[in-house]
Design an enzyme around this catalytic site. Sequence first.
Site, PDB file in Angstrom:
ATOM      1  N   LYS A 147       0.751  -1.241  -0.102  1.00  0.00           N
ATOM      2  CA  LYS A 147       0.014  -0.092   0.012  1.00  0.00           C
ATOM      3  C   LYS A 147       0.824   1.441   0.055  1.00  0.00           C
ATOM      4  CE  LYS A 147      -4.248  -1.895   1.700  1.00  0.00           C
ATOM      5  NZ  LYS A 147      -4.742  -1.324   0.549  1.00  0.00           N
ATOM      6  N   ASN A 202     -11.912   2.678   4.129  1.00  0.00           N
ATOM      7  CA  ASN A 202     -12.961   2.196   3.324  1.00  0.00           C
ATOM      8  C   ASN A 202     -14.116   1.960   4.246  1.00  0.00           C
ATOM      9  OD1 ASN A 202     -12.611  -0.470   4.144  1.00  0.00           O
ATOM     10  ND2 ASN A 202     -11.510  -1.163   2.539  1.00  0.00           N
ATOM     11  N   ASP A 230      -5.513   2.612  -2.970  1.00  0.00           N
ATOM     12  CA  ASP A 230      -4.272   3.277  -2.974  1.00  0.00           C
ATOM     13  C   ASP A 230      -4.333   4.469  -3.981  1.00  0.00           C
ATOM     14  OD1 ASP A 230      -3.515   1.181  -1.237  1.00  0.00           O
ATOM     15  OD2 ASP A 230      -2.762  -0.124  -2.688  1.00  0.00           O
TER      16      ASP A 230
HETATM   17  P1  ATP Z   1      -9.216  -1.605  -2.834  1.00  0.00           P
HETATM   18  O1  ATP Z   1      -9.076  -2.242  -1.441  1.00  0.00           O
HETATM   19  O2  ATP Z   1      -9.952  -2.555  -3.528  1.00  0.00           O
HETATM   20  O3  ATP Z   1      -8.129  -0.981  -3.322  1.00  0.00           O
HETATM   21  P2  ATP Z   1     -10.836   0.071  -1.084  1.00  0.00           P
HETATM   22  O4  ATP Z   1     -11.494  -0.738  -0.431  1.00  0.00           O
HETATM   23  O5  ATP Z   1      -9.736   0.714  -0.179  1.00  0.00           O
HETATM   24  O6  ATP Z   1     -10.329  -0.349  -2.517  1.00  0.00           O
HETATM   25  P3  ATP Z   1     -13.093   1.479  -2.513  1.00  0.00           P
HETATM   26  O7  ATP Z   1     -13.942   1.984  -1.455  1.00  0.00           O
HETATM   27  O8  ATP Z   1     -13.322  -0.007  -2.825  1.00  0.00           O
HETATM   28  O9  ATP Z   1     -11.513   1.604  -1.608  1.00  0.00           O
HETATM   29  O10 ATP Z   1     -12.563   2.275  -3.608  1.00  0.00           O
HETATM   30  C1  ATP Z   1     -11.797   3.606  -3.310  1.00  0.00           C
HETATM   31  C2  ATP Z   1     -12.537   4.687  -4.467  1.00  0.00           C
HETATM   32  O11 ATP Z   1     -12.561   4.009  -5.756  1.00  0.00           O
HETATM   33  C3  ATP Z   1     -13.896   4.998  -4.491  1.00  0.00           C
HETATM   34  O12 ATP Z   1     -14.033   6.023  -3.561  1.00  0.00           O
HETATM   35  C4  ATP Z   1     -14.323   5.115  -5.712  1.00  0.00           C
HETATM   36  O13 ATP Z   1     -13.996   6.672  -5.947  1.00  0.00           O
HETATM   37  C5  ATP Z   1     -13.397   4.368  -6.655  1.00  0.00           C
HETATM   38  N1  ATP Z   1     -14.135   3.094  -7.222  1.00  0.00           N
HETATM   39  C6  ATP Z   1     -14.036   1.905  -6.539  1.00  0.00           C
HETATM   40  N2  ATP Z   1     -14.764   0.868  -7.137  1.00  0.00           N
HETATM   41  C7  ATP Z   1     -15.259   1.404  -8.054  1.00  0.00           C
HETATM   42  C8  ATP Z   1     -16.244   1.275  -9.296  1.00  0.00           C
HETATM   43  N3  ATP Z   1     -16.774  -0.143  -9.008  1.00  0.00           N
HETATM   44  N4  ATP Z   1     -16.779   2.124  -9.981  1.00  0.00           N
HETATM   45  C9  ATP Z   1     -15.988   3.555 -10.015  1.00  0.00           C
HETATM   46  N5  ATP Z   1     -15.263   3.776  -8.937  1.00  0.00           N
HETATM   47  C10 ATP Z   1     -14.900   2.918  -8.241  1.00  0.00           C
END
Ligand code: ATP
Length: 300
Positions: A40, A183, A245
Amino acid sequence: MSRLLVLGNAGIDLVCPVPHLPRAGETLVADGQARAPGGKGLNQAVVAARAGATVHFTAPVGRDEAAAELGTALAAEPFAALSLLPQDAPTDLSLLMVARDAENCILTLGAAADALSVREAEAVTAELGPQDMLLLQGNLSFEATEAAMRAALARGAQVMLNTAPLRWDMVPLLPLCALVVANAGEAEALTGRRAAAAAEALHQAGAVCAVVTLGAGGCASAGVEGQLHYPAQAVEAVDTTGAGDTFCGMLAALLLAGQPLPAATKGAQRAAALTVSRPGAFAALPSAAELRVLLPGRAA
Ligand code: ATP
């Protein structure tokens, strides 16, 4: 010029396509393998640097071939400074099994990240000043993370914390943060609340601003601007690995470039949408050319 010090983990991702995820007791034959830089801290530092921020990336690694491999790979990134700090532990490694139905299973080893001492964590902040920002994640020990934060604050720098991975209680650190990004799952685990309510609870617990990312649902923030919701970019999601990230690295870069939080959050979501639209983690991170059109004054 404002600098971003990213202090976090760096390792090797070994990505293996598999016919299905393993069952207890099963020996599984992978369909192939690919190695890539990962972690990360590394991903967030790479995104911020590609976005044009003046980034100093510091990460604990082993004294082994994997550390040399990381050094070679990261030499190609536009860091202002790179410090890989040798530890008496193997360089961190993650094994990512990706099944044909796109389900995945990740085993991660973080002994090098855990080994960073309080003294080392404090020392890396020595060059920070009032214009600068320290960005951390959850891979280092609580003690090293807290020490780096307090040392940065003593030098007048601001602290941004991404709560992933959530391995120890981060609530005591929230009052040290100008910005916390969690998240949905992390935010709920930390506050017992969801979405906008979780962002408000993180803010009330001491973070000046809090952003809770909600995947395809965008994100919610709470802080000096009040409570806001930002819809995600509409994109065909291929693989969401690395979305968080990308979001954090781009958000830090845009804030350092002088963008207010709402504009920076929108830019970070645009960057994250790029990562979501293609497979892989490091391989899916946006390029410098893709990120720079999202900077202030450029056509998005
Ligand atoms: P990961 O662990 O998969 O890297 P995360 O759980 O830390 O991600 P998420 O909330 O899933 O974080 O996603 C971070 C940001 O990425 C969201 O706020 C959004 O802007 C973008 N994002 C994630 N998934 C999508 C999607 N399916 N479509 C569009 N934007 C997305």
